[in-house]
Design a protein around this motif. Sequence first.
Motif, mmCIF file in Angstrom:
data_model
loop_
_atom_site.group_PDB
_atom_site.id
_atom_site.type_symbol
_atom_site.label_atom_id
_atom_site.label_comp_id
_atom_site.label_asym_id
_atom_site.label_seq_id
_atom_site.Cartn_x
_atom_site.Cartn_y
_atom_site.Cartn_z
ATOM 1 N N ILE A 1 17.787 -2.348 -54.519
ATOM 2 C CA ILE A 1 17.702 -2.745 -53.112
ATOM 3 C C ILE A 1 16.504 -3.683 -52.941
ATOM 4 O O ILE A 1 15.411 -3.411 -53.443
ATOM 5 C CB ILE A 1 17.530 -1.510 -52.220
ATOM 6 N N GLY A 2 16.715 -4.809 -52.251
ATOM 7 C CA GLY A 2 15.625 -5.710 -51.924
ATOM 8 C C GLY A 2 15.439 -6.856 -52.900
ATOM 9 O O GLY A 2 14.520 -7.662 -52.730
ATOM 10 N N ARG A 3 16.300 -6.974 -53.909
ATOM 11 C CA ARG A 3 16.169 -8.099 -54.836
ATOM 12 C C ARG A 3 16.619 -9.396 -54.150
ATOM 13 O O ARG A 3 17.252 -9.360 -53.086
ATOM 14 C CB ARG A 3 16.987 -7.844 -56.109
ATOM 15 N N ALA B 1 13.544 -2.909 -55.596
ATOM 16 C CA ALA B 1 12.842 -4.075 -56.131
ATOM 17 C C ALA B 1 11.354 -4.021 -55.810
ATOM 18 O O ALA B 1 10.515 -4.384 -56.651
ATOM 19 C CB ALA B 1 13.462 -5.354 -55.557
ATOM 20 N N ALA B 2 10.997 -3.560 -54.626
ATOM 21 C CA ALA B 2 9.587 -3.515 -54.245
ATOM 22 C C ALA B 2 8.805 -2.559 -55.128
ATOM 23 O O ALA B 2 7.651 -2.827 -55.492
ATOM 24 C CB ALA B 2 9.449 -3.119 -52.778
ATOM 25 N N ILE B 3 9.417 -1.447 -55.488
ATOM 26 C CA ILE B 3 8.731 -0.478 -56.342
ATOM 27 C C ILE B 3 8.567 -1.042 -57.750
ATOM 28 O O ILE B 3 7.531 -0.847 -58.405
ATOM 29 C CB ILE B 3 9.483 0.859 -56.366
ATOM 30 N N THR B 4 9.568 -1.762 -58.250
ATOM 31 C CA THR B 4 9.441 -2.410 -59.556
ATOM 32 C C THR B 4 8.233 -3.331 -59.569
ATOM 33 O O THR B 4 7.416 -3.304 -60.506
ATOM 34 C CB THR B 4 10.717 -3.200 -59.880
ATOM 35 N N LEU B 5 8.097 -4.167 -58.546
ATOM 36 C CA LEU B 5 6.954 -5.076 -58.465
ATOM 37 C C LEU B 5 5.642 -4.312 -58.321
ATOM 38 O O LEU B 5 4.640 -4.642 -58.969
ATOM 39 C CB LEU B 5 7.137 -6.030 -57.285
#
Length: 519
Positions: free
Chosen positions: A328-330, A420-424
Amino acid sequence: MRPFIIGFACCALSVAAHAQKTLTIAAQSEPTAMDPHFHRANSNNAMLRQVFDPLVDFDNSGKIVPRLAESWRIVDDLTWEFRLREGVRFHDGTPLRPEDVAFSFARLPNVPNSPGSFASAVRTVSEVKIVDGRTLRITTSEPTPFLDAELTSVLILSRQLHQNATTADFNSGRAMIGTGAYRHVSYQQGNQLSVERNPAFWGGTVPWDKVQIRFVSNAGSRVAALTAGDVDLIDAVPTQDVARLEADPRMAVFGTESNGTAYLFPDSARERAPFVTDNEGRPLVPNPLRDVRVRRAISMAINRQGIVDRLLAGQGTPAEQFAPPIAIGRIPDQPSIPHDLSRARALLAEAGYPQGFRMSIHGPTGWFPGDTDVLQAVAQGMNRIGIEARVEVLPTSSFFSRATNRDFAMFMTTYASNLAAITLQQVVATRNPAERMGPFNRQHYSNPELDSALEQALRTMDPERRDALTAQAMRAAIDDVAVIPILYLKVNWAGLRDRVRYEPSPSWYTNALFATPVK
């Protein structure tokens, strides 16, 4: 009468043994430790979820579902309330209390020698207030829209049982007392983990009485054990064996697109990087990886489609950004990264390296199917543009510690997340232990533009605005080649068709929770 009695006894034992449902799994990766708070790694998370539970968890469709918490709600932008299930007990009979949740949160940043801390999951938690015997309120220092998603990674321990428990206590089995579907029986490092059904499990009866997970890092050995009928299920099916096993009437293959990305992490922070020399073998200063043109050249040298098609037999997707399609968010509709050797050579020349240089690239072996072959293909691409690249692979037990110690100029690994935000935030946000940002930023990368957009995204409650900020941060990572994404992984399990069915986990989790007996 004696022969009859003996025969009857043997028959009874045979029936009892047949009634006992035992699942035997051959797994590629063993845990780096049995402490649920030691290392935020897929192999650890998968194994330990059989014995311990989080408050909430992602199901295999990407939805957050109840576990130890039967319900939860956002009270206001800074307050979340969780209500625990009634009657949950740890395996020794100790009741689960809200105080155990507070204790678990407090323990996360204090686990010694963690190569990948869970502390960032509770980085904004400022207070845990006990409302009553089943209810707790969590106050955060700033709006935290992903708090429930973050808490899926935190397995809950008992304050009474685990207050003084060390990682060694978990490894020895002394502290392996959870609330989960299975109780710990034994753990032999490098060999196997054995668990048995928890008859008092809050989630009801589970289908397996006993589960034995053998750690078999060699892919051929796992497949051989399955085809011989020595195990019921294997994970990390070698890509070249997927089609063959699918065609075997005795076998069933269970596959899914994962939430994981395989990527390279170049050291762009230090003026001098290890394993980087000029063409005569002398240390190269300044570090060429500090130049974005060099990082971009390496990325363009990688034939991602060729790796997926030829090395992985289609078991994956070329990556064009850090977060996989499931996340989510990519960024939607992000263009693919071109494979352009001519342009890559030109970029190296522009950066001042027309004759290239030498370097070693590192990676774990036995981390995902074909990992060493992928790293070799990356090195071949680098050699074609004038960078003389040498590959070194290490067992996971030593690789992650050395990567955390910044022993490598560039290494390959994976990261998996549904957000996606957590990955970053985990991997490329500027490393700040006090704020628990960037715990997996092993190369100490820093980009103020990325940080600014990401920090706003992580405290924005409005989903549309949050996704726009996350995309802005992702574009900053792409433009600066913070990491070099290679491919999104497909994960496969294979089992004996007449013994087991498996619900494939996008998070790569291999355990008995997703397995059901056929009969």
